[in-house]
Scaffold this motif. Structure first.
Motif, PDB file in Angstrom:
ATOM      1  N   TRP A   1     -40.417  -0.242 -28.821  1.00 23.45           N
ATOM      2  CA  TRP A   1     -41.283  -0.426 -27.726  1.00 23.45           C
ATOM      3  C   TRP A   1     -41.914  -1.948 -27.940  1.00 23.45           C
ATOM      4  O   TRP A   1     -42.194  -2.286 -28.642  1.00 23.45           O
ATOM      5  N   ASN A   2     -42.572  -2.153 -26.534  1.00 20.93           N
ATOM      6  CA  ASN A   2     -42.458  -3.892 -26.630  1.00 20.93           C
ATOM      7  C   ASN A   2     -43.613  -4.075 -25.630  1.00 20.93           C
ATOM      8  O   ASN A   2     -43.317  -3.844 -24.159  1.00 20.93           O
ATOM      9  N   ILE A   3     -45.066  -4.548 -25.874  1.00 21.07           N
ATOM     10  CA  ILE A   3     -45.699  -4.852 -24.356  1.00 21.07           C
ATOM     11  C   ILE A   3     -45.574  -6.135 -23.952  1.00 21.07           C
ATOM     12  O   ILE A   3     -46.598  -6.509 -23.436  1.00 21.07           O
ATOM     13  N   TRP A   4     -44.457  -7.932 -25.126  1.00 18.70           N
ATOM     14  CA  TRP A   4     -45.078  -8.624 -24.495  1.00 18.70           C
ATOM     15  C   TRP A   4     -43.676  -9.004 -23.784  1.00 18.70           C
ATOM     16  O   TRP A   4     -42.901  -8.844 -22.942  1.00 18.70           O
ATOM     17  N   ASN A   5     -43.903 -10.497 -23.280  1.00 16.29           N
ATOM     18  CA  ASN A   5     -43.338 -11.353 -22.749  1.00 16.29           C
ATOM     19  C   ASN A   5     -42.055 -11.091 -22.632  1.00 16.29           C
ATOM     20  O   ASN A   5     -41.404 -11.999 -23.310  1.00 16.29           O
ATOM     21  N   GLU A   6     -41.403 -10.987 -21.177  1.00 18.93           N
ATOM     22  CA  GLU A   6     -39.516 -10.749 -21.324  1.00 18.93           C
ATOM     23  C   GLU A   6     -39.564 -10.675 -19.607  1.00 18.93           C
ATOM     24  O   GLU A   6     -39.904  -9.863 -18.640  1.00 18.93           O
ATOM     25  N   HIS A   7     -38.208 -10.972 -19.124  1.00 21.01           N
ATOM     26  CA  HIS A   7     -37.994 -11.362 -17.443  1.00 21.01           C
ATOM     27  C   HIS A   7     -36.803 -10.279 -17.142  1.00 21.01           C
ATOM     28  O   HIS A   7     -36.676 -10.339 -16.109  1.00 21.01           O
ATOM     29  N   THR A   8     -36.349  -9.018 -17.815  1.00 25.21           N
ATOM     30  CA  THR A   8     -35.436  -8.650 -17.841  1.00 25.21           C
ATOM     31  C   THR A   8     -35.439  -7.520 -16.410  1.00 25.21           C
ATOM     32  O   THR A   8     -35.013  -7.434 -16.021  1.00 25.21           O
ATOM     33  N   ASP A   9     -36.984  -7.299 -16.934  1.00 28.27           N
ATOM     34  CA  ASP A   9     -37.507  -6.253 -15.832  1.00 28.27           C
ATOM     35  C   ASP A   9     -36.900  -6.842 -14.818  1.00 28.27           C
ATOM     36  O   ASP A   9     -36.538  -6.439 -13.296  1.00 28.27           O
ATOM     37  N   PHE A  10     -38.074  -7.838 -14.097  1.00 26.62           N
ATOM     38  CA  PHE A  10     -38.372  -8.977 -13.039  1.00 26.62           C
ATOM     39  C   PHE A  10     -36.582  -8.812 -12.785  1.00 26.62           C
ATOM     40  O   PHE A  10     -36.274  -8.854 -11.415  1.00 26.62           O
ATOM     41  N   LEU A  11     -35.792  -9.004 -13.668  1.00 22.62           N
ATOM     42  CA  LEU A  11     -34.295  -9.919 -13.439  1.00 22.62           C
ATOM     43  C   LEU A  11     -33.199  -8.464 -12.226  1.00 22.62           C
ATOM     44  O   LEU A  11     -32.343  -9.269 -12.283  1.00 22.62           O
ATOM     45  N   LEU A  12     -33.256  -7.468 -13.692  1.00 20.55           N
ATOM     46  CA  LEU A  12     -33.250  -6.235 -13.204  1.00 20.55           C
ATOM     47  C   LEU A  12     -32.578  -5.993 -11.388  1.00 20.55           C
ATOM     48  O   LEU A  12     -31.946  -5.413 -10.871  1.00 20.55           O
ATOM     49  N   VAL A  13     -34.123  -5.858 -11.174  1.00 19.46           N
ATOM     50  CA  VAL A  13     -34.890  -5.845  -9.718  1.00 19.46           C
ATOM     51  C   VAL A  13     -33.741  -6.713  -8.847  1.00 19.46           C
ATOM     52  O   VAL A  13     -34.614  -6.942  -7.427  1.00 19.46           O
ATOM     53  N   ARG A  14     -33.170  -8.245  -9.113  1.00 20.30           N
ATOM     54  CA  ARG A  14     -32.718  -9.120  -8.462  1.00 20.30           C
ATOM     55  C   ARG A  14     -32.076  -9.283  -7.001  1.00 20.30           C
ATOM     56  O   ARG A  14     -32.035  -8.973  -5.868  1.00 20.30           O
ATOM     57  N   ASP A  15     -31.259  -7.265  -7.046  1.00 16.37           N
ATOM     58  CA  ASP A  15     -30.464  -7.146  -6.257  1.00 16.37           C
ATOM     59  C   ASP A  15     -30.911  -6.284  -5.272  1.00 16.37           C
ATOM     60  O   ASP A  15     -29.816  -5.421  -4.067  1.00 16.37           O
ATOM     61  N   TYR A  16     -32.493  -6.163  -5.403  1.00 13.23           N
ATOM     62  CA  TYR A  16     -32.787  -4.858  -4.572  1.00 13.23           C
ATOM     63  C   TYR A  16     -33.171  -5.117  -3.215  1.00 13.23           C
ATOM     64  O   TYR A  16     -33.859  -4.842  -2.406  1.00 13.23           O
ATOM     65  N   GLY A  17     -33.373  -6.877  -3.003  1.00 13.81           N
ATOM     66  CA  GLY A  17     -33.127  -6.639  -1.687  1.00 13.81           C
ATOM     67  C   GLY A  17     -34.753  -7.368  -1.239  1.00 13.81           C
ATOM     68  O   GLY A  17     -35.254  -7.960   0.165  1.00 13.81           O
TER      69      GLY A  17
ATOM     70  N   ALA B   1     -31.119   0.262 -34.349  1.00 13.61           N
ATOM     71  CA  ALA B   1     -31.871   0.062 -33.307  1.00 13.61           C
ATOM     72  C   ALA B   1     -33.358   0.417 -33.674  1.00 13.61           C
ATOM     73  O   ALA B   1     -33.117   0.239 -35.570  1.00 13.61           O
ATOM     74  N   ALA B   2     -34.064   0.419 -33.553  1.00 15.99           N
ATOM     75  CA  ALA B   2     -35.873   0.328 -34.228  1.00 15.99           C
ATOM     76  C   ALA B   2     -35.295   1.885 -35.286  1.00 15.99           C
ATOM     77  O   ALA B   2     -35.820   2.692 -33.894  1.00 15.99           O
ATOM     78  N   ILE B   3     -35.922   1.965 -35.565  1.00 20.04           N
ATOM     79  CA  ILE B   3     -36.832   2.891 -36.807  1.00 20.04           C
ATOM     80  C   ILE B   3     -37.121   2.248 -37.902  1.00 20.04           C
ATOM     81  O   ILE B   3     -38.096   1.496 -38.307  1.00 20.04           O
ATOM     82  N   SER B   4     -37.987   3.611 -37.839  1.00 24.05           N
ATOM     83  CA  SER B   4     -39.490   3.141 -39.373  1.00 24.05           C
ATOM     84  C   SER B   4     -39.606   4.210 -39.807  1.00 24.05           C
ATOM     85  O   SER B   4     -39.631   5.397 -39.646  1.00 24.05           O
ATOM     86  N   PHE B   5     -40.010   4.354 -41.368  1.00 22.52           N
ATOM     87  CA  PHE B   5     -40.364   4.831 -42.315  1.00 22.52           C
ATOM     88  C   PHE B   5     -41.869   5.114 -42.004  1.00 22.52           C
ATOM     89  O   PHE B   5     -42.532   4.289 -42.142  1.00 22.52           O
ATOM     90  N   PRO B   6     -41.983   6.694 -42.360  1.00 13.10           N
ATOM     91  CA  PRO B   6     -44.135   6.578 -43.282  1.00 13.10           C
ATOM     92  C   PRO B   6     -44.160   5.413 -43.886  1.00 13.10           C
ATOM     93  O   PRO B   6     -43.067   5.987 -45.065  1.00 13.10           O
ATOM     94  N   SER B   7     -44.868   5.814 -44.045  1.00 15.34           N
ATOM     95  CA  SER B   7     -45.920   4.825 -45.106  1.00 15.34           C
ATOM     96  C   SER B   7     -47.212   4.357 -44.843  1.00 15.34           C
ATOM     97  O   SER B   7     -47.805   4.624 -43.530  1.00 15.34           O
ATOM     98  N   LYS B   8     -48.029   4.277 -46.054  1.00 15.19           N
ATOM     99  CA  LYS B   8     -49.468   4.028 -46.641  1.00 15.19           C
ATOM    100  C   LYS B   8     -49.714   2.568 -45.981  1.00 15.19           C
ATOM    101  O   LYS B   8     -49.563   1.520 -46.400  1.00 15.19           O
ATOM    102  N   GLY B   9     -50.908   3.143 -44.489  1.00 18.89           N
ATOM    103  CA  GLY B   9     -51.257   1.623 -44.054  1.00 18.89           C
ATOM    104  C   GLY B   9     -50.767   0.244 -44.205  1.00 18.89           C
ATOM    105  O   GLY B   9     -50.974  -0.385 -44.360  1.00 18.89           O
ATOM    106  N   VAL B  10     -49.349   0.362 -43.168  1.00 17.91           N
ATOM    107  CA  VAL B  10     -49.318  -0.515 -42.431  1.00 17.91           C
ATOM    108  C   VAL B  10     -50.115  -1.423 -41.345  1.00 17.91           C
ATOM    109  O   VAL B  10     -49.705  -2.537 -41.480  1.00 17.91           O
ATOM    110  N   ALA B  11     -51.489  -1.159 -41.199  1.00 18.89           N
ATOM    111  CA  ALA B  11     -51.957  -2.160 -40.151  1.00 18.89           C
ATOM    112  C   ALA B  11     -52.788  -2.622 -40.817  1.00 18.89           C
ATOM    113  O   ALA B  11     -54.305  -3.264 -40.883  1.00 18.89           O
ATOM    114  N   GLY B  12     -52.323  -2.480 -42.400  1.00 20.75           N
ATOM    115  CA  GLY B  12     -53.564  -3.021 -43.687  1.00 20.75           C
ATOM    116  C   GLY B  12     -54.888  -2.277 -44.016  1.00 20.75           C
ATOM    117  O   GLY B  12     -54.778  -1.220 -43.496  1.00 20.75           O
ATOM    118  N   LYS B  13     -55.556  -2.721 -45.050  1.00 18.94           N
ATOM    119  CA  LYS B  13     -56.338  -1.804 -45.453  1.00 18.94           C
ATOM    120  C   LYS B  13     -58.119  -2.247 -44.253  1.00 18.94           C
ATOM    121  O   LYS B  13     -58.781  -2.458 -44.270  1.00 18.94           O
TER     122      LYS B  13
END
Lengths: 83, 393, 184
Positions: free
Chosen positions: B113-129, A5-17
């Motif tokens: 955590w991710n803000i980008w594109n994928e269609h799983t959310d939309f297709l999960l509710v396929r059977d919601y009528g 699963a997604a895990i991450s560790f503390p480190s300095k400056g991940v977003a760059g300087k």
């Protein structure tokens, strides 16, 4: 260690300087500093470095220039100046 | 009037043109710009609607259910975790037969955590009528949202409609969009009628009360048969739109399809990149084509089965995942073809999960791989551009 | 021919607006265009990219631009932290906001055009909350380097975007940069 699963560790400056984000930089006037460390507490990025004698130093490599330290300093020992 | 609009703003203009009366939504990236723009339309008086602020998506849909029950033309929009948080009310809206329209900006579900594109959310509710569309371009998006109200409010349908769009690769891309004249849209989409009934304090009755099993089953049958009417109504509405505005999309979008030997079947904005790949390969003597599903629910099984009978090989590209089962669209396409005499070779691709890009070059590769697999008879699903090294610490 | 343009700036400098204005200008000439930001978090001051794709005919592409033929740098400070030439086609064009003739040796192999957009913007009073706004000036320089659309279309698109004086001085910034931009 294999990640399952997604895990991450503390480190300095991940977003760059992040110092390059600044358009104004904080300048400390050591004559006025009363070593209250309020800037050290308030800095949201941990770029105010606390030394043994409670004096401070600013890490310009990562300071984003938000100005919170200058705003909070009760002794007005930090000034924001144009880069 | 031609405007340069993002996908999100195309949706907001469509709601404005549809003269929606109640809007309730909760902000979530990458949907927020839709309701921001609508709030601006309401604030400046361009749109005479009630904008109800709420503390969650669950409440947003609850407000829409109330407003729609009272006869208002109602709009909300959401994405990803917002849709899942809302889901109890999403089911309620269709079973209550309310013509709500909800664009869903399709975004990956976490974690990670991710803000980008994928269609799983939309297709999960396929059977919601709900009736579900998925758009390829900003123009189609605007046109489909307006059409969605006509379809939702049609007596033969009376169901809510969801319009899917890709996070960022449509929601945040600005393109030229022909925004139709309000007067013409008014002719196409008159104000909502009170058919079959709306809440009326002078003639009180209850909505959604306890019903006995036999009533319940009868109502489910009616929901199901209304869903079966959708394909006919969508075609009628699309034809009428074409007569007035000169643009038509159909249920299935066929590109270089009629004489194609190998076809990519997918949904959304990325189908455009597949089309460019088909154009490229046609110049090199490969009979490539694209079949994009515009209507994804009810799934146009009969239409797909008819149309794919002359194709040799089909690549189904799924930007979604049912863990352990694979691509959701692949499964539906395969079952649609079960009773067909001429079944094409089908290969599945899981691609672009979590917003990973699928470029024109990638689609060229998918066409080529599919032809190779066809020769070998290898119809297994491929995880396209998978890189497992990133999981090693 | 599809022009694929990548803008490098810092969050808040107007790179996204510049990309969109270029598309608006192209559309008034009957061309097809798309613009989009980098898809991620938006942070003031951080290095950001924005993109524009302009062609004579409509196309169906929606995937990101990875091999631009034009790269525009709004802030030369970016040159120290980002490889702005990443993916730039060999015969591609670089347009940099700089007062120095050679901002960086490694950029010499590309067709490079410079303009002092900061000076132009400052002289016209184009600044917001401490930021000098150079995006509209850079549009003028782009058109000088590669005639994607006419300078008149760019100036019209700017004036349609902001009415009155703001539109006028931004259009003037584009015009001046168009005149002053020069190839190295």
């Amino acid at each position: 260690m294999k990640r399952v699963a997604a895990i991450s560790f503390p480190s300095k400056g991940v977003a760059g300087k992040t110092g390059v984000w600044r358009i104004r930089k904080p300048i400390l006037d050591r004559q006025k500093c009363v070593k209250c460390l309020i800037c050290w507490i308030y800095c949201p990025e941990g770029t105010i470095l606390r030394k043994e004698d409670d004096s401070i130093e600013i890490d310009y490599e990562y300071c984003k220039g938000c100005g919170v330290c200058a705003n909070e300093c009760p002794a007005r020992a930090i000034m924001m100046v144009e880069e | 009037m031609i405007r340069v609009l993002t996908g999100n703003h195309s949706v907001a203009y469509a709601a404005l043109l549809s003269n929606v009366e109640v809007i309730s939504a909760y902000p979530i990236t990458p949907q927020t710009q839709i309701v921001e723009k609508l709030a601006e339309f309401v604030e400046t008086g361009q749109l005479k609607a009630k904008y109800v602020r709420v503390e969650s998506e669950h409440s947003a849909m609850a407000v829409c259910i109330g407003a729609s029950s009272a006869g208002a033309r109602t709009f909300t929009a959401t994405s990803s975790h917002g849709l899942l948080y809302m889901s109890e009310m999403v089911y309620w809206a269709s079973a209550a037969r309310l013509p709500i329209v909800m664009p869903v900006v399709c975004r990956t579900l976490g974690p990670p955590w991710n803000i980008w594109n994928e269609h799983t959310d939309f297709l999960l509710v396929r059977d919601y009528g709900w009736v579900q569309f998925f758009a390829e371009s900003n123009q189609e998006l605007l046109d489909t949202v307006v059409q969605a109200y006509r379809i939702a409010e049609d007596e033969r349908v009376l169901l809510p409609v969801m319009v899917g769009l890709d996070a960022f690769t449509l929601s945040h891309i600005s393109e030229p969009v022909d925004v139709p004249e309000m007067d013409l849209v008014k002719k196409f989409l008159p104000p909502r009628s009170n058919i079959p009934y709306v809440l009326d304090p002078s003639k009180p009755f209850t909505f959604g009360n306890l019903a006995y099993p036999s009533h319940h089953m009868a109502l489910k049958f009616m929901h199901h048969t209304s869903m079966e009417n959708v394909i006919k109504v969508v075609s009628e509405v699309d034809n009428e739109w074409n007569k007035i505005f000169g643009r038509s999309y159909g249920i299935l979008d066929k590109f270089m399809f009629d004489d194609a030997r190998v076809v990519i079947l997918t949904i959304g904005s990325s189908a455009g990149d597949a089309k460019e790949a088909a154009k490229y390969l046609r110049k090199r003597g490969v009979d490539a084509g694209v079949l994009r599903l515009r209507l994804t629910n009810p799934f146009p099984a009969k239409e797909i089965s008819n149309i794919l009978s002359n194709v040799e090989a089909v690549a189904v590209v799924d930007r979604n995942l049912s863990p352990g089962n694979g691509g959701i669209i692949l499964e539906k396409v395969r079952s649609s073809l079960y009773s067909s005499k001429n079944r094409p070779f089908i290969k599945g691709y899981l691609a672009g999960l979590g917003g990973k890009d699928i470029t024109v070059k990638d689609y060229v590769k998918i066409f080529e791989k599919t032809l190779e697999s066809y020769k070998k008879g290898d119809s297994g699903t491929e995880w396209f551009n998978l890189n497992l090294e990133v999981t090693n610490l | 021919m599809i022009y694929e343009i990548r803008f490098h700036g810092r969050g808040g400098q107007g790179a996204v607006t510049a990309a969109e204005l270029l598309v608006k200008a192209a559309v008034t000439e009957g061309k097809w265009g798309q613009s989009f930001p980098f898809f991620g978090a938006e942070r003031r001051g951080a290095p950001v990219t924005a993109y524009a794709r302009i062609s004579e005919e409509k196309h169906f592409i929606h995937s990101p631009i990875t091999e631009p033929n034009i790269v525009v740098v709004l802030d030369k400070k970016i040159l120290d932290v980002v490889d702005v030439t990443d993916g730039l086609k060999e015969d591609g064009t670089l347009i940099i906001n700089s007062s120095r003739s050679f901002p960086k040796e490694s950029l010499k192999k590309f067709r490079t055009c410079i303009v002092d957009a900061t000076k132009i913007a400052v002289s016209l009073g184009l600044s917001v909350a401490g930021w000098v706004i150079v995006n509209t000036a850079m549009l003028g320089a782009i058109i000088k380097a590669v005639p994607i659309v006419t300078i008149e279309s760019v100036m019209n698109a700017i004036r349609n975007n902001w009415s009155g004086r703001i539109g006028a001085i931004n259009a003037e910034a584009a015009r001046r940069a168009y005149e002053e931009a020069s190839f190295l």
